[in-house]
Enzyme design. Sequence first.
Site, mmCIF file in Angstrom:
data_model
loop_
_atom_site.group_PDB
_atom_site.id
_atom_site.type_symbol
_atom_site.label_atom_id
_atom_site.label_comp_id
_atom_site.label_asym_id
_atom_site.label_seq_id
_atom_site.Cartn_x
_atom_site.Cartn_y
_atom_site.Cartn_z
ATOM 1 N N GLU A 120 10.261 16.791 14.525
ATOM 2 C CA GLU A 120 10.622 16.500 13.441
ATOM 3 C C GLU A 120 10.094 17.451 12.463
ATOM 4 O O GLU A 120 8.631 17.386 12.321
ATOM 5 C CB GLU A 120 10.517 15.060 12.652
ATOM 6 C CG GLU A 120 10.982 14.611 11.639
ATOM 7 C CD GLU A 120 10.697 13.319 11.059
ATOM 8 O OE1 GLU A 120 11.545 12.694 10.626
ATOM 9 O OE2 GLU A 120 9.417 12.903 11.284
ATOM 10 N N LYS A 139 0.905 -1.315 0.006
ATOM 11 C CA LYS A 139 0.020 -0.123 0.080
ATOM 12 C C LYS A 139 0.793 1.188 0.150
ATOM 13 O O LYS A 139 1.580 1.670 0.938
ATOM 14 C CB LYS A 139 -0.892 0.088 1.151
ATOM 15 C CG LYS A 139 -2.206 0.868 1.044
ATOM 16 C CD LYS A 139 -1.936 2.400 0.640
ATOM 17 C CE LYS A 139 -1.714 2.959 1.857
ATOM 18 N NZ LYS A 139 -1.580 4.515 1.838
ATOM 19 N N GLY A 170 -4.558 6.060 3.906
ATOM 20 C CA GLY A 170 -3.871 5.248 4.891
ATOM 21 C C GLY A 170 -4.815 4.852 5.981
ATOM 22 O O GLY A 170 -4.955 3.709 6.268
#
Length: 464
Positions: A371, A170, A203
């Site tokens: 991040e 995926k 997702g």
Amino acid sequence: MKAHDGMYIGGRWRPAAAPETIAVVDPADEQGIAHVPAGTAEDVDAAVRAARAAFPGWAATPPAERARYIAALRDELARRVEEIAQTVTSELGAPPALALAVHANLPVAVAGSYAELAGSYAFEERIGTSTVLMEPVGVVGAITPWNYPLHQIVAKVAPALAAGCTVVLKPAEDTPLTAQLFAEAVHEAGIPEGVFNLVTGLGPVAGQALAEHEGVDLVSFTGSTAVGRKIGATAGGAIKRVALELGGKSANVILPSADLAKAVNVGIANVMSNSGQTCSAWTRMLVHKDRYEEAVALAAAAVAKYVPGERVGPLVNAKQQERVRGYIEKGVEEGARLVAGGPEAPLGVGYYVNPTVFADVTPGMTIAQEEIFGPVVSILKYEDEDDALAIANGTVYGLAGAVWAGDESEAVAFARRMDTGQVDINGGRFNPLAPFGGYKQSGVGRELGPHGLAEYLQTKSLQF
């Protein structure tokens, strides 16, 4: 751009279960370039069933024969490097030179490494009175990100196939066209039906269905730590193996004896590559207090060469652009000194962000802990080596890093004390055979080389 309107399942392209599609957008001009199917749990189930049906035959295929199939896949990818590079440029926004060198050619090299490993790996060994067998885990659910679309696919699929596993992939919804090209290469390489399967989709729908499917034996995921935590929890409930390559906040430690100009210039280039969308990027530059302002000046001069739309491409989508601009604004709010760049959009169209350098960053600031995933560098000051080590190890991440020193042994001694999975010494070159993966919240498991192959194997001992 060419796009398939179905899923690659059981060795052929077949219609998706539902009519909904996902638009693929060129982030450089914000224009749609294609549509791909928005896969559902039904599509995932069909793909897993195909992979399960193919598993016994593929697992029983001799490693040398699996190696020949992977070599054929490598050759198909090599034949398509120009098309792959153009596709990555269109759906990710990577500058053409970067797209060809890194996004297209590196995966060819990685595939080739697994063609060799599949034929030479010790799948069986004798220990005392036992024969120890390394056997394939089973069906692998591979969920890949958008920042290095083909490399991340190959880094999961090639070792899984070498191990004797079958795969359902995926890919990220932002970069599905590269995954479709990979499926075409798999088909042309003659890999048996069902050994590799592709489901495009979102997702929270297709990715979640794949992670939760009872027919999947191992989930290999690359992406954010937040999503990785959810996948780990889901897999834990099912006693299912996971391999997680997650976020990073890597430190670029420049020791006093280092060639400062080289270390700063290479450090800036490292973060600017791929528009800062690299989990292992050295986004924290650590410089001794006596050379700090010199380093700041060098960084400002270096980053000026990275012009948006030329050497630096756009971010992948509008959401990512706003996220990175928000971090830049946060850095200013928390008192960091803006040396270059800023939150303003540099161009009138496209998801670009100014290459940005902050000075006077302290370890507790948001931009030094979280991040950002964009072209943003934070320069931090340290007092001595123990202080530098505390700063370098002072985040929840531990994916990569760098150390620079006038003497290699000095750099190595410092690197041995860093809590991180991979450290470059004085600008050491990327090695596609070296294990890649993180400590702490940067993940579980390793990719690339023999350690990456081992992730897809389980151990059986026969006692005599």
